[in-house]
Design a protein around this motif. Structure first.
Motif, PDB file in Angstrom:
ATOM      1  N   ILE A   1       0.872  -1.197   0.178  1.00 28.47           N
ATOM      2  CA  ILE A   1       0.029  -0.047   0.022  1.00 28.47           C
ATOM      3  C   ILE A   1       0.761   1.244   0.075  1.00 28.47           C
ATOM      4  N   LYS A   2       2.040   1.138   0.620  1.00 32.41           N
ATOM      5  CA  LYS A   2       2.897   2.142   0.709  1.00 32.41           C
ATOM      6  C   LYS A   2       3.432   2.542  -0.720  1.00 32.41           C
ATOM      7  N   GLU A   3       3.962   1.515  -1.471  1.00 27.79           N
ATOM      8  CA  GLU A   3       4.299   1.668  -2.632  1.00 27.79           C
ATOM      9  C   GLU A   3       3.269   2.364  -3.735  1.00 27.79           C
ATOM     10  N   GLU A   4       1.984   1.851  -3.517  1.00 33.92           N
ATOM     11  CA  GLU A   4       0.980   2.171  -4.268  1.00 33.92           C
ATOM     12  C   GLU A   4       0.677   3.723  -4.289  1.00 33.92           C
ATOM     13  N   VAL A   5       0.783   4.290  -2.761  1.00 35.39           N
ATOM     14  CA  VAL A   5       0.536   5.472  -2.493  1.00 35.39           C
ATOM     15  C   VAL A   5       1.414   6.409  -3.258  1.00 35.39           C
ATOM     16  N   GLU A   6       2.753   6.056  -3.241  1.00 39.21           N
ATOM     17  CA  GLU A   6       3.774   6.822  -3.904  1.00 39.21           C
ATOM     18  C   GLU A   6       3.612   6.618  -5.417  1.00 39.21           C
ATOM     19  N   TYR A   7       3.243   5.725  -5.930  1.00 39.70           N
ATOM     20  CA  TYR A   7       2.850   5.446  -7.288  1.00 39.70           C
ATOM     21  C   TYR A   7       1.676   6.778  -7.779  1.00 39.70           C
ATOM     22  N   ILE A   8       0.848   6.691  -6.875  1.00 39.11           N
ATOM     23  CA  ILE A   8      -0.520   7.436  -7.127  1.00 39.11           C
ATOM     24  C   ILE A   8      -0.123   9.034  -7.210  1.00 39.11           C
ATOM     25  N   ARG A   9       0.615   9.026  -6.187  1.00 40.81           N
ATOM     26  CA  ARG A   9       1.558  10.853  -6.175  1.00 40.81           C
ATOM     27  C   ARG A   9       2.246  10.976  -7.209  1.00 40.81           C
ATOM     28  N   GLU A  10       3.276  10.179  -7.700  1.00 32.11           N
ATOM     29  CA  GLU A  10       4.277  10.341  -8.839  1.00 32.11           C
ATOM     30  C   GLU A  10       3.447  10.509 -10.167  1.00 32.11           C
ATOM     31  N   LYS A  11       2.403   9.616 -10.401  1.00 35.29           N
ATOM     32  CA  LYS A  11       1.649   9.631 -11.474  1.00 35.29           C
ATOM     33  C   LYS A  11       0.583  10.602 -11.651  1.00 35.29           C
ATOM     34  N   ASP A  12       0.138  11.301 -10.675  1.00 36.56           N
ATOM     35  CA  ASP A  12      -0.659  12.276 -10.262  1.00 36.56           C
ATOM     36  C   ASP A  12      -2.135  11.827 -10.695  1.00 36.56           C
ATOM     37  N   THR A  13      -2.349  10.523 -10.349  1.00 37.43           N
ATOM     38  CA  THR A  13      -3.616   9.898 -10.509  1.00 37.43           C
ATOM     39  C   THR A  13      -4.744  10.641  -9.539  1.00 37.43           C
ATOM     40  N   ARG A  14      -5.790  11.122 -10.194  1.00 38.81           N
ATOM     41  CA  ARG A  14      -6.680  11.835  -9.259  1.00 38.81           C
ATOM     42  C   ARG A  14      -7.739  11.142  -8.792  1.00 38.81           C
ATOM     43  N   ASN A  15      -8.361  10.020  -9.392  1.00 38.30           N
ATOM     44  CA  ASN A  15      -9.442   9.366  -8.966  1.00 38.30           C
ATOM     45  C   ASN A  15      -8.934   7.563  -9.334  1.00 38.30           C
TER      46      ASN A  15
END
Length: 110
Positions: free
Chosen positions: A51-65
């Motif tokens: 989940i930590k890696e996923e959160v970083e991925y979401i932030r890096e890719k600027d995924t909105r939803n």
């Protein structure tokens, strides 16, 4: 499932512990990541790391939803604060889903 969905998992294979996430957009696999943890790690640590890696991925890719989908309720609770802070940073929506088991979803450990 339509939209952006990221499935996370922690696993143990042959006395090795690791974690993975798979990102799907409109049912099509976009990206995946698999990480092996150090000796002595337990599966719960791997669930949290996924989940930590996923959160970083979401932030890096600027995924909105995005939907975060995990079979570890305790790991989702553990990372809820980090996920909420990312939601504020990206000004987006991250929905957390717990599933009892992954049914009909290819194994992320493969």
């Amino acid at each position: 499932m339509d939209g952006d969905n990221i499935f996370t998992d922690g696993f143990r294979i042959e006395n090795k512990v690791g974690c993975a996430f798979v990102y799907f957009r409109d049912g099509i696999e976009v990206e995946s990541l698999k990480i092996m943890l150090s000796d002595g790690a337990i599966v719960f640590m791997a669930e949290v790391a996924a989940i930590k890696e996923e959160v970083e991925y979401i932030r890096e890719k600027d995924t909105r939803n995005v939907r975060v989908i995990s079979d570890s309720r305790s790991a989702l609770k553990e990372k809820r604060r980090a996920i909420n802070s990312i939601k504020e940073i990206i000004n987006g929506n991250i929905d957390l889903y717990w599933v009892k088991v992954y049914q009909g979803v290819p194994s992320k450990a493969q």
